[in-house]
Every structure is written in C-alpha cells, then in structure tokens.
Design a protein around this motif. Structure first.
Motif, PDB file in Angstrom:
ATOM      1  N   MET A   1      13.783  -1.851  -0.893  1.00 27.32           N
ATOM      2  CA  MET A   1      13.509  -1.007  -1.850  1.00 27.32           C
ATOM      3  C   MET A   1      14.403   0.399  -1.662  1.00 27.32           C
ATOM      4  O   MET A   1      14.488   0.747  -0.425  1.00 27.32           O
ATOM      5  N   LYS A   2      15.115   0.846  -2.631  1.00 31.98           N
ATOM      6  CA  LYS A   2      15.961   2.138  -2.465  1.00 31.98           C
ATOM      7  C   LYS A   2      15.285   3.138  -3.353  1.00 31.98           C
ATOM      8  O   LYS A   2      15.339   3.205  -4.386  1.00 31.98           O
ATOM      9  N   LYS A   3      14.832   4.343  -2.636  1.00 32.44           N
ATOM     10  CA  LYS A   3      14.381   5.334  -3.524  1.00 32.44           C
ATOM     11  C   LYS A   3      14.673   6.849  -2.635  1.00 32.44           C
ATOM     12  O   LYS A   3      14.669   6.699  -1.327  1.00 32.44           O
ATOM     13  N   MET A   5      13.059   9.263  -1.166  1.00 31.26           N
ATOM     14  CA  MET A   5      11.799   9.585  -0.701  1.00 31.26           C
ATOM     15  C   MET A   5      11.620   9.965   0.559  1.00 31.26           C
ATOM     16  O   MET A   5      12.590   9.617   1.369  1.00 31.26           O
ATOM     17  N   VAL A   8       6.302   7.296   1.888  1.00 29.61           N
ATOM     18  CA  VAL A   8       5.875   6.789   0.672  1.00 29.61           C
ATOM     19  C   VAL A   8       4.362   7.143   0.490  1.00 29.61           C
ATOM     20  O   VAL A   8       3.959   7.447  -0.789  1.00 29.61           O
ATOM     21  N   ALA A  11       4.459  10.744  -1.412  1.00 27.70           N
ATOM     22  CA  ALA A  11       5.682  10.939  -2.379  1.00 27.70           C
ATOM     23  C   ALA A  11       4.674  11.457  -3.766  1.00 27.70           C
ATOM     24  O   ALA A  11       5.388  12.406  -4.372  1.00 27.70           O
ATOM     25  N   CYS A 194      10.018  -2.043 -12.834  1.00 26.33           N
ATOM     26  CA  CYS A 194       9.890  -1.096 -11.798  1.00 26.33           C
ATOM     27  C   CYS A 194       9.387  -1.462 -10.624  1.00 26.33           C
ATOM     28  O   CYS A 194       8.698  -2.403 -10.486  1.00 26.33           O
ATOM     29  N   THR A 195       9.671  -0.632  -9.494  1.00 28.65           N
ATOM     30  CA  THR A 195       9.090  -0.800  -7.894  1.00 28.65           C
ATOM     31  C   THR A 195       8.109   0.068  -7.780  1.00 28.65           C
ATOM     32  O   THR A 195       8.392   1.460  -7.500  1.00 28.65           O
ATOM     33  N   PRO A 197       6.313   2.245  -5.220  1.00 32.02           N
ATOM     34  CA  PRO A 197       6.792   2.539  -3.956  1.00 32.02           C
ATOM     35  C   PRO A 197       6.007   2.012  -2.754  1.00 32.02           C
ATOM     36  O   PRO A 197       6.528   1.540  -1.739  1.00 32.02           O
ATOM     37  N   ILE A 298       8.018   4.751 -14.077  1.00 34.71           N
ATOM     38  CA  ILE A 298       8.854   5.221 -12.673  1.00 34.71           C
ATOM     39  C   ILE A 298      10.283   4.606 -13.303  1.00 34.71           C
ATOM     40  O   ILE A 298      10.914   5.634 -14.090  1.00 34.71           O
ATOM     41  N   GLU A 299      10.969   3.464 -12.893  1.00 32.10           N
ATOM     42  CA  GLU A 299      12.230   3.371 -13.287  1.00 32.10           C
ATOM     43  C   GLU A 299      12.486   2.122 -14.004  1.00 32.10           C
ATOM     44  O   GLU A 299      13.435   1.448 -13.882  1.00 32.10           O
TER      45      GLU A 299
END
Length: 330
Positions: A1-3, A5, A8, A11, A194-195, A197, A298-299
C-alpha cells in the motif's frame, strides 16, 4: 500500500486537523473526537448535523458552513461514528430551534445517530431526523436494510441547509429534507477498487476488463459485474435504472456527476456529455449540473449519477447562498 500518511491509526484525526487549519476562520474541531462545527454558532435557527465514516471526503465535514451543515462527525474509514461523538456534536450546535440529523441509510449510522438523539433529548434538546436512501441499485446490502444513502445526500445538505438558514422551523426543514429524498435517485459504477488504510489492500478485485455496476460507496457489490463498456454505454445503464425508478418526464432536474476519488475530470465530463444528451432526448430539462468529487470512496475509480427532480421551492433553495469548503454558491 502506498499512501501519503504518517500513522494509519491517526489518519482520520490528522485529516480533520488539516481541514480546520485550512479554514480556521470558519471551522473548529471539538476535543471529543473528529467532530467539526461552524466557528460561529447559529442562534434561533435550526442546526443540521450529518456524518458517517471517513473516506468520503469532502463529505461530510467539507459541507460545514453557511447554508449547509452546522456539524459533521467522522468515524474511522467506512465506519460509523460513535453515539458519544454524535451527541457531543448535537450539544455543541443545539439552540432553541432544534437540530435536524441527516443520516445516510447504513445500519450503523442509523443506530448510532438515533442513540445520540435519545441522549440529547434527555438533555431537553429538540432533535428530528431524516434518512437518505437515494441509491436505486440494490434494495439491501452488506451495510443496509433498504436502499443505501449515497451522493444524493449532498443535495439534502444543501437544500435543507438553505431552509434552515432562512429561518424555517424544525418541522419545515425536516419536511423539505424529506422532499429532496423523495425526489433524488442515484446509481454508480466502478472499474477499480479502493484501499482502506487499516486493511492495506484493496477491498475487492476487478479484472482489467471488468466493471462493477451499482457499486456502493464502501465498495459493496452492486447489481452485477460485467465486461467494461464505453462511457456512453455505462451512462445508459445507470440512467435506465434511475429513470425507471422515478417519473422524471417533463421535469427540470439538477444533475450531479460524482467522482469516486480517482476518476479524472476529463472522464467525468465525457460522462456528463452523454447524460446531457440522453436527458434532452427524453424531454428532461437540466436546470443545473454539478461535476466533481462530492462523496468519494477514498481512491476508487468510479462515478455515480444523481438526478434531483425540482420544483420552484427546491430550485430556490438550491440557488441560495452557501459558503463551505466544498460547496460555494453566491
């Protein structure tokens, strides 16, 4: 996972802190949790509170301000806020005119907001509620009994908020909100998940050539999964279901093309191009169109279409002034 942040577990808190620091003259955060309120409290006018899980930004804290919400409560990502948080929000904004809760139809949200209302009523605060269920895709889902509350909720915030701002009483504001709910329908589709977090991996899987039709704002399954189609064909699928659910013939509508978090504006405008053409062919007049990110996942790469059937009252309230981080009308 790339965010982008830090921690987590922090967040949601850091997001809300960043929001109020961006709008320090207008918003403030309560100490009891991720509750955002107007800095200048209303006096003798109905106050509105809404909220839900984080991950739907700008919903709901982005709609706190003049002409819309007085408070928004953010739970963890895709998780209902607790009754205690909601109760603190209600207490903070309450005045003699009362408080209207705008709740999306998810089991946890409904239960927790209603518990908070009972706590507030024990303090002598007048509280009423409306439950938004604009999604036409599925009757029941992983999170709901009945239809889900999705992007059409933003129209409820705007129009009920305008009614409250002009001084309508609590019963009138609730009636106006329910009128919006009765006249708005939404359906969406997605091509990438989406993921969350805390989970660190996508909530579901779609093959490169697949799409989910009727998906929910938390990644819940929709009506079906099929091979991806052109933008025009997807719009036709969604509009067919929306127009079959409510008679829009000969009416004026407000259109919301809502991005799910990772859909480029280029694609949203391509989608709106088809929506506009189809509605014109069907004799449905578009009064206003809103294209952008209003209630995201989210995304997630997807979108939803909302149609709000208008009359003179709803048009007037839709046009009223609003000044919030995510919705401005002058």
């Amino acid at each position: 996972m790339k965010k982008f942040m830090n921690d987590v577990d922090q967040a949601e808190n850091e997001m809300i802190l960043g929001l109020v620091k961006a709008y320090p003259k207008d918003l403030r955060k309560l100490d009891c949790g991720n509750v955002v309120v107007r800095r200048n409290k209303k006096v003798n006018k109905v106050a509105l509170i809404s909220g839900g899980g984080s991950g739907h930004e700008p919903a709901h804290a982005g709609y706190v301000g003049t002409g819309m919400l007085d408070a928004a409560v953010a739970g963890a990502v895709f998780t209902s806020p607790t009754p205690d948080q909601i109760y603190e929000g209600i207490k903070e904004i309450a005045n003699d005119a009362g408080v209207l809760m705008v709740i999306k139809n998810y089991t946890g949200d409904v239960m927790n907001f209603e518990m908070a209302a009972e706590m507030a009523e024990a303090d002598g605060i007048l509280v009423k509620q409306v439950i938004v269920n604009d999604d036409v895709a599925v009757k029941d889902s992983l999170y709901t009994v009945g239809r889900r509350g999705v992007a059409g909720t933003v129209f409820v915030h705007k129009i009920a908020g305008a009614a409250a701002e002009r001084g309508d009483d609590l019963g009138q504001v609730q009636e106006t909100a329910n009128k919006v709910i009765a006249n708005v329908r939404t359906m969406g589709a997605a091509i990438r998940p989406c993921t969350v977090p805390a989970a660190g991996k996508p909530g579901f899987e779609l093959a490169e050539d697949e799409m989910e039709v009727g998906i929910g704002i938390h990644g819940e399954p929709g009506t079906h999964r099929e091979k991806i189609k052109t933008a025009n064909e997807i719009v036709d699928l969604l509009l067919d279901k929306i127009l079959a659910d409510l008679d829009y013939e000969g009416s004026e509508v407000a259109v919301m093309v809502n991005g799910s978090g990772a859909t480029p504006l280029m694609e949203l405008f391509i989608i709106n191009n088809r929506i506009s053409d189809v509605l014109k062919e069907k004799g449905i007049s578009v009064y206003k169109t809103y294209v952008g990110e209003y209630m995201t996942s989210i995304e997630m790469e997807g979108f939803s279409v909302s149609l709000l059937k208008l009359d003179a009252q709803l048009k007037s309230l839709l046009d009223e002034k609003a000044d919030t981080p995510a919705w401005k009308a002058w």
